[in-house]
Design a protein around this motif. Sequence first.
Motif, PDB file in Angstrom:
ATOM      1  N   GLU A 133       1.189  -0.220   4.276  1.00  0.00           N
ATOM      2  CA  GLU A 133       0.732   1.013   4.225  1.00  0.00           C
ATOM      3  C   GLU A 133       1.337   1.925   2.809  1.00  0.00           C
ATOM      4  O   GLU A 133       1.094   2.829   2.869  1.00  0.00           O
ATOM      5  CB  GLU A 133       0.420   2.025   5.390  1.00  0.00           C
ATOM      6  CG  GLU A 133      -0.611   2.962   5.802  1.00  0.00           C
ATOM      7  CD  GLU A 133       0.330   4.151   5.076  1.00  0.00           C
ATOM      8  OE1 GLU A 133       1.595   4.078   4.875  1.00  0.00           O
ATOM      9  OE2 GLU A 133       0.114   5.470   4.578  1.00  0.00           O
ATOM     10  N   GLU A 134       2.519   2.207   3.267  1.00  0.00           N
ATOM     11  CA  GLU A 134       3.854   2.797   2.735  1.00  0.00           C
ATOM     12  C   GLU A 134       3.355   2.421   0.490  1.00  0.00           C
ATOM     13  O   GLU A 134       3.604   3.343   0.531  1.00  0.00           O
ATOM     14  CB  GLU A 134       5.170   3.431   2.983  1.00  0.00           C
ATOM     15  CG  GLU A 134       5.342   3.300   4.916  1.00  0.00           C
ATOM     16  CD  GLU A 134       4.604   4.522   4.203  1.00  0.00           C
ATOM     17  OE1 GLU A 134       4.610   5.430   3.182  1.00  0.00           O
ATOM     18  OE2 GLU A 134       5.006   5.087   5.527  1.00  0.00           O
ATOM     19  N   ASP A 141      -0.020   2.073  -1.985  1.00  0.00           N
ATOM     20  CA  ASP A 141      -0.626   2.620  -0.631  1.00  0.00           C
ATOM     21  C   ASP A 141      -1.961   1.829   0.108  1.00  0.00           C
ATOM     22  O   ASP A 141      -2.623   1.894  -0.975  1.00  0.00           O
ATOM     23  CB  ASP A 141      -0.056   3.644  -0.533  1.00  0.00           C
ATOM     24  CG  ASP A 141      -0.134   4.476  -1.528  1.00  0.00           C
ATOM     25  OD1 ASP A 141      -0.480   6.175  -0.666  1.00  0.00           O
ATOM     26  OD2 ASP A 141      -1.075   4.596  -2.414  1.00  0.00           O
ATOM     27  N   MET A 142      -1.181   2.362   0.845  1.00  0.00           N
ATOM     28  CA  MET A 142      -2.687   1.264   1.954  1.00  0.00           C
ATOM     29  C   MET A 142      -2.838   0.475   0.945  1.00  0.00           C
ATOM     30  O   MET A 142      -4.437  -0.085   2.128  1.00  0.00           O
ATOM     31  CB  MET A 142      -3.890   2.354   1.810  1.00  0.00           C
ATOM     32  CG  MET A 142      -3.522   3.679   2.514  1.00  0.00           C
ATOM     33  SD  MET A 142      -2.551   4.770   1.830  1.00  0.00           S
ATOM     34  CE  MET A 142      -3.299   5.535   0.249  1.00  0.00           C
ATOM     35  N   TRP A 220      -0.729   7.808  -8.872  1.00  0.00           N
ATOM     36  CA  TRP A 220       0.433   6.431  -8.369  1.00  0.00           C
ATOM     37  C   TRP A 220       0.726   6.071 -10.076  1.00  0.00           C
ATOM     38  O   TRP A 220      -0.618   5.056 -10.554  1.00  0.00           O
ATOM     39  CB  TRP A 220       1.045   5.439  -7.806  1.00  0.00           C
ATOM     40  CG  TRP A 220       1.564   5.853  -5.947  1.00  0.00           C
ATOM     41  CD1 TRP A 220       1.301   7.842  -6.003  1.00  0.00           C
ATOM     42  CD2 TRP A 220       1.657   5.658  -4.997  1.00  0.00           C
ATOM     43  NE1 TRP A 220       1.627   7.661  -5.098  1.00  0.00           N
ATOM     44  CE2 TRP A 220       1.896   6.593  -4.855  1.00  0.00           C
ATOM     45  CE3 TRP A 220       2.191   4.384  -4.942  1.00  0.00           C
ATOM     46  CZ2 TRP A 220       2.245   5.659  -3.042  1.00  0.00           C
ATOM     47  CZ3 TRP A 220       2.503   4.029  -3.359  1.00  0.00           C
ATOM     48  CH2 TRP A 220       2.897   4.813  -3.077  1.00  0.00           C
ATOM     49  N   ARG A 293      -1.366  14.534  -6.919  1.00  0.00           N
ATOM     50  CA  ARG A 293      -1.586  14.436  -5.743  1.00  0.00           C
ATOM     51  C   ARG A 293      -2.260  15.606  -5.963  1.00  0.00           C
ATOM     52  O   ARG A 293      -2.257  16.778  -6.273  1.00  0.00           O
ATOM     53  CB  ARG A 293      -1.535  14.514  -3.964  1.00  0.00           C
ATOM     54  CG  ARG A 293      -0.520  13.168  -4.235  1.00  0.00           C
ATOM     55  CD  ARG A 293      -0.586  11.978  -2.758  1.00  0.00           C
ATOM     56  NE  ARG A 293       0.968  11.593  -2.894  1.00  0.00           N
ATOM     57  CZ  ARG A 293       1.028  10.879  -1.907  1.00  0.00           C
ATOM     58  NH1 ARG A 293       0.420  10.853  -0.656  1.00  0.00           N
ATOM     59  NH2 ARG A 293       1.662  10.036  -2.079  1.00  0.00           N
ATOM     60  N   ALA A 361      -1.129  13.430   2.643  1.00  0.00           N
ATOM     61  CA  ALA A 361      -0.582  12.173   3.019  1.00  0.00           C
ATOM     62  C   ALA A 361      -2.211  10.648   2.463  1.00  0.00           C
ATOM     63  O   ALA A 361      -3.340  11.674   3.227  1.00  0.00           O
ATOM     64  CB  ALA A 361       0.145  12.010   3.999  1.00  0.00           C
ATOM     65  N   GLY A 362      -1.354  10.048   2.349  1.00  0.00           N
ATOM     66  CA  GLY A 362      -2.441   8.982   3.000  1.00  0.00           C
ATOM     67  C   GLY A 362      -2.489   8.546   4.435  1.00  0.00           C
ATOM     68  O   GLY A 362      -1.758   8.131   4.232  1.00  0.00           O
ATOM     69  N   HIS A 387       8.837  11.273   6.504  1.00  0.00           N
ATOM     70  CA  HIS A 387       9.755  10.258   5.350  1.00  0.00           C
ATOM     71  C   HIS A 387      11.275  10.838   5.843  1.00  0.00           C
ATOM     72  O   HIS A 387      11.579  10.575   4.391  1.00  0.00           O
ATOM     73  CB  HIS A 387       8.913  10.443   3.918  1.00  0.00           C
ATOM     74  CG  HIS A 387       7.817   9.412   3.957  1.00  0.00           C
ATOM     75  ND1 HIS A 387       7.082   9.635   2.782  1.00  0.00           N
ATOM     76  CD2 HIS A 387       7.194   8.965   4.579  1.00  0.00           C
ATOM     77  CE1 HIS A 387       5.861   8.654   3.095  1.00  0.00           C
ATOM     78  NE2 HIS A 387       6.023   8.520   4.480  1.00  0.00           N
TER      79      HIS A 387
END
Length: 420
Positions: A133-134, A141-142, A220, A293, A361-362, A387
Amino acid sequence: MRGSTITGISIDGEALVERLAALASVGAIGDTDGACRLALTGEDRDGRNLVVAWMHDLGMDVSIDGIGNVVGTLAGAEPGPAVMCGSHIDTVRTGGRYDGNLGVLAGLEVVEAVQRSGIITRWPLAVGFFTGEEGSRFAPDMLGSLVYTGGLALEEALDIVGTDGAVVGEELERIGYRGSAPCPSPPPRAFVELHIEQGPILFAESIQIGVVTGVQGISWSEITVAGQSNHAGTTPMAMRRDAGLAAARVAAFVHDLAGEFGPPQVATVGRLELHPNLVNVVASDAVLTVDLRNTDEALLLEAEARLAAFLEDLAAGTGTGITTRRLARFAPVEFDPEMVARVERVAGELGLSHRRLCSGAGHDAQMFAPVCPTAMVFVPSWEGISHNPAEHTEPEHLEAGANVLLRVMLELAEVVEVRS
Ligand code: HGY
Ligand code: MN
Ligand code: MN
């Protein structure tokens, strides 16, 4: 039966705290509360093995799919799509013990509470943890939940190369988690993710539960700068093609862009590698990442366009070559209004203070939102820190969030019988 039964059971908060501590001991970061279990490393394998063992102890049927997603299922009175909860147990390098882990381990406590109470639900209950996920080692991510829900082909995901040159498919084989269950999986009946907020809002307002309305958009990119190594003492400034300077200007630009746009726009240069990274050599190469984001897709697109234009001018102005590679791109997501309202109602019925908010956050839940009714429940992060091994959430908040998860899942799975 439904109402009284559901209101009659609750989570064992102490057991939840104990499970979180036990999992945090896998990849523990010194004597901090945190842990480092980067996706598909030996530490991730060990964490996976621990949670799978707990699933077996609970008598759950455990399936592992081709990207290493793990789903434990407790049968219901009728076969059919499960009411699923879950999150992730991989961490960033400076991981706390709650990010992701809470949503998985609270799911196990939901199952434990259901079994303890003799409750039989009409539909199965499932708890999942999803690979990578990270996105810190293997982008995007995910990753696991994206493949699980059909957002990325398994074959493409297996070929992803990580920041250390490792390949997803090979690492899954190495740690023994390249499973046989099909990807994508049929969607669950519903998906609910309990997660720490990882931001400062609930803590600052002393609110117990976050009713999450959606997730902001994520962009990203990895930027590679090619300059020329040269002597730091002899090379006149006008002759330099300094990759280090270019990288520093990118970091300053995205910071200033976020300031110009104003909240909720955020921008981060989180990874920056210079070559040859020596005190007396003008850097020939830089590789850096930019994380942009925003809750507004149009503004996120504008921020991306402004960055692209800046990089063109920067290359010309520093005499460097600049290329960009996309690592992840997810548009903002809104959760099912009925599911959001359900979380909000349950929090109120439990007498918990609550407020709606969008996730900065995602999360894996954003991958489920297009395929099934999906919601998220937040609990406060102490001083908004995440984090970071110092990440903390008070036990009473952990229990409260898990009780909201329990009740929402039982409503969705429908209680049909209570055996003494
Ligand atoms: O980057 C994120 O938002 C999440 O922690 N993967
Ligand atoms: Mn997380
Ligand atoms: Mn995280």
